[in-house]
Scaffold this active site. Structure first.
Site, PDB file in Angstrom:
ATOM      1  N   LYS A  75       0.672  -1.217   0.043  1.00  0.00           N
ATOM      2  CA  LYS A  75      -0.134  -0.019  -0.006  1.00  0.00           C
ATOM      3  C   LYS A  75       0.962   1.308   0.118  1.00  0.00           C
ATOM      4  O   LYS A  75       1.773   1.191   0.800  1.00  0.00           O
ATOM      5  CB  LYS A  75      -0.880  -0.260   1.185  1.00  0.00           C
ATOM      6  N   SER A 150      -9.826   2.112   3.217  1.00  0.00           N
ATOM      7  CA  SER A 150      -8.831   2.849   2.148  1.00  0.00           C
ATOM      8  C   SER A 150      -7.969   1.936   1.257  1.00  0.00           C
ATOM      9  O   SER A 150      -7.222   2.367   0.312  1.00  0.00           O
ATOM     10  CB  SER A 150      -7.835   3.765   2.876  1.00  0.00           C
ATOM     11  N   SER A 174      -9.996  -0.309   6.970  1.00  0.00           N
ATOM     12  CA  SER A 174      -9.327  -0.244   5.588  1.00  0.00           C
ATOM     13  C   SER A 174      -8.761  -1.520   5.053  1.00  0.00           C
ATOM     14  O   SER A 174      -8.189  -1.518   3.946  1.00  0.00           O
ATOM     15  CB  SER A 174      -8.113   0.856   5.696  1.00  0.00           C
TER      16      SER A 174
END
Ligand code: GLN
Length: 487
Positions: A75, A150, A174
């Site tokens: 990420k 997210s 997330s």
């Protein structure tokens, strides 16, 4: 291409493929499919191929862990040396960190290959991956739907086989929510289990790095490489880690699973209830015992989180002032203008909204009414879970209120977006580990069952999910975008 880490590791050792070939194959798939998904912000083909060559040497020398040569993605909230770390923000669009996050260091040391950095909501604020400076990510199961957020880029990339596994971060859901929306397995560990050093801060008392992969087995292998005390992170825990991937085969007979009445109530979509009930029956067949429990303070989670997280975000993001990091506006007239314009031009709308909410709730006169009150609510939520864990070993719940929602269907209504997080936020407020695993399909879109564990009991969550995945095949199904078939 639905291979597990173990089967790929075996292929690498038997010479059926090499890490270089595998890396090229994944880079090729990214070139072929990611135009549709936008799951990556930055690709690192040269770096990946160099890592793959080194991995092949290690494997040939017999000195390799299971992860060696396996193509993964990070990420883009984890700092990577010599590779951009953008946090999906214009503020950091050109930022290259001088150091690696501990998570990145540890995964590099295992010999895994980093294909690139995945898309996310700006600074991890969001539930749909629509708040990215680098554009919206799409759900590989339905290109008209969001992948969740997210960590939506990581989830979409894993689901579409554009990497074998990926890292994510979870401040309020997330990892788990995008894992549920994309039909993969995601684990947010206990707060402090995984180092936060080099993981760009959103809300420091809630942020935790974790893993996203197709199966619990893959998650366990990746977590093993990442977890453990880091002397460079003062909130990292020295609680002993365990060999998560070696405990997966133990039966769950006799495991007590708490079913919170406040999660499975009339507010939950009946179709979701029916799907999740079927998954719970499956767990019962494996010998688990389902026990009704109460989590009385559930309704406090959203208001408490959406005070505490923005408050912490407002202080964490004060470092982006146009002077020290990132974007600086053109031709500032004075220092004030430099601050104001740099921040207004480079932060997106949602990030600015949270900074405003956070600054307001921390201001003198409002602090007690909002922030102090939210902290009290947080303690009640933690006590609620502590009570529940005196009766049960783990807790099962929906991960989300429904399947992936349509692109742009909630962007005009931030509160509707926040309500999506109802089942995940309390876990972060209490610092507990939580896992989401694929548990069926709502129309053609995946849904997840969330398993919540006691502090540092990731092993039981992974084992339960693994046992479930031995008798179900939800986690094996792949979106037609890539498999040519249907779920
Ligand atoms: N959706 C939540 C938020 O917008 C959680 C995000 C996260 O876990 N990073 O804050």
């Amino acid at each position: 291409m639905t291979a597990s880490i173990r089967s790929l590791a075996a292929d690498l050792r038997q010479g059926k493929t090499s890490a270089v070939e595998l890396t090229q194959e994944y880079l090729q798939r990214i070139a072929q499919f990611d135009d549709q998904l936008n799951s990556y912000i930055t690709l690192a083909p040269d770096r990946a191929l160099t890592q793959a060559q080194a991995a092949d040497e290690r494997i040939a020398n017999g000195d390799a862990s299971l992860l060696c040569g396996i193509p993964i993605a990070h990420k883009d909230l984890f700092c990577t040396r010599n590779l951009a770390t953008t946090c999906a923000s214009k503020m950091l669009a050109n930022f290259v960190s001088p150091y690696n996050a501990t998570v990145v260091e540890r995964i590099d040391a295992s010999g895994a290959v980093t294909l690139g950095k995945t898309n996310l909501d700006e600074f991890a604020m969001g539930s749909s991956n629509e708040n990215s400076f680098f554009g919206v990510v799409k759900n590989p199961w339905d290109l008209n739907c969001v992948p969740g957020g997210s960590s939506g880029g990581s989830a979409a990339a894993v689901a579409a086989e554009l990497c074998v596994a990926a890292t994510g971060t979870d401040t309020g859901g997330s990892i788990r929510q995008p894992a549920a929306f994309c039909g993969i397995t995601g684990l947010k560990p206990t707060y402090g289990r995984v180092s936060r050093l080099g993981m760009v801060a959103y809300a420091s008392s809630l942020d935790q790095g974790g893993v996203m992969a197709k199966s619990a087995d893959d998650c366990a292998i990746l977590l093993e490489a990442m977890a453990g005390f880091d002397p460079k992170d003062s909130t990292s825990s020295d609680h002993a880690t365990t060999h998560y991937s070696e405990q997966l085969n133990e039966s769950i007979a006799g495991l007590r699973i708490g079913i919170p009445r406040q999660y499975f109530n009339e507010q939950l979509d009946p179709k979701m209830t029916a799907l999740l009930q079927t998954a719970l029956v499956e767990l019962e067949k494996l010998g688990a015992q389902l026990i009704d429990i109460d989590l009385q303070q559930t309704a406090l989670a959203i208001p408490a989180y959406y005070i505490i997280a923005p408050a912490e975000a407002s202080t964490n993001l004060s470092r982006y002032d146009g002077v020290r990091y990132g974007y600086r506006c053109e031709n500032p007239t004075d220092l004030q203008d430099l601050y104001v314009r740099s921040r207004s031009e480079a932060f997106g709308e949602e990030v600015q909204r949270r900074i405003l909410v956070g600054t307001y709730s921390l201001s003198s006169g409002y602090y007690d009414a909002y922030y102090g009150q939210a902290q009290r609510a947080r303690r009640l939520i933690a006590e609620d879970f502590a009570k529940a864990f005196s009766q049960v070993d783990i807790i099962a719940s929906p991960t989300t209120p429904g399947p992936a929602f349509g692109l742009d269907s909630k962007t005009q209504d931030p509160v509707a977006m926040y309500l999506e997080d109802i089942y995940t936020l309390a876990v972060n407020l209490a610092g507990l580990p939580g896992l989401s695993m694929p548990a069926g399909f709502y129309d053609h879109r995946p849904v997840g069952l969330q398993l919540i564990g006691n502090h540092f009991d990731e092993a039981t969550l992974l084992r339960t999910a693994h046992q479930f995945q031995q008798t179900t095949d939800w986690h094996i199904r792949r979106p037609s975008l890539i498999s040519g078939g249907k779920a």
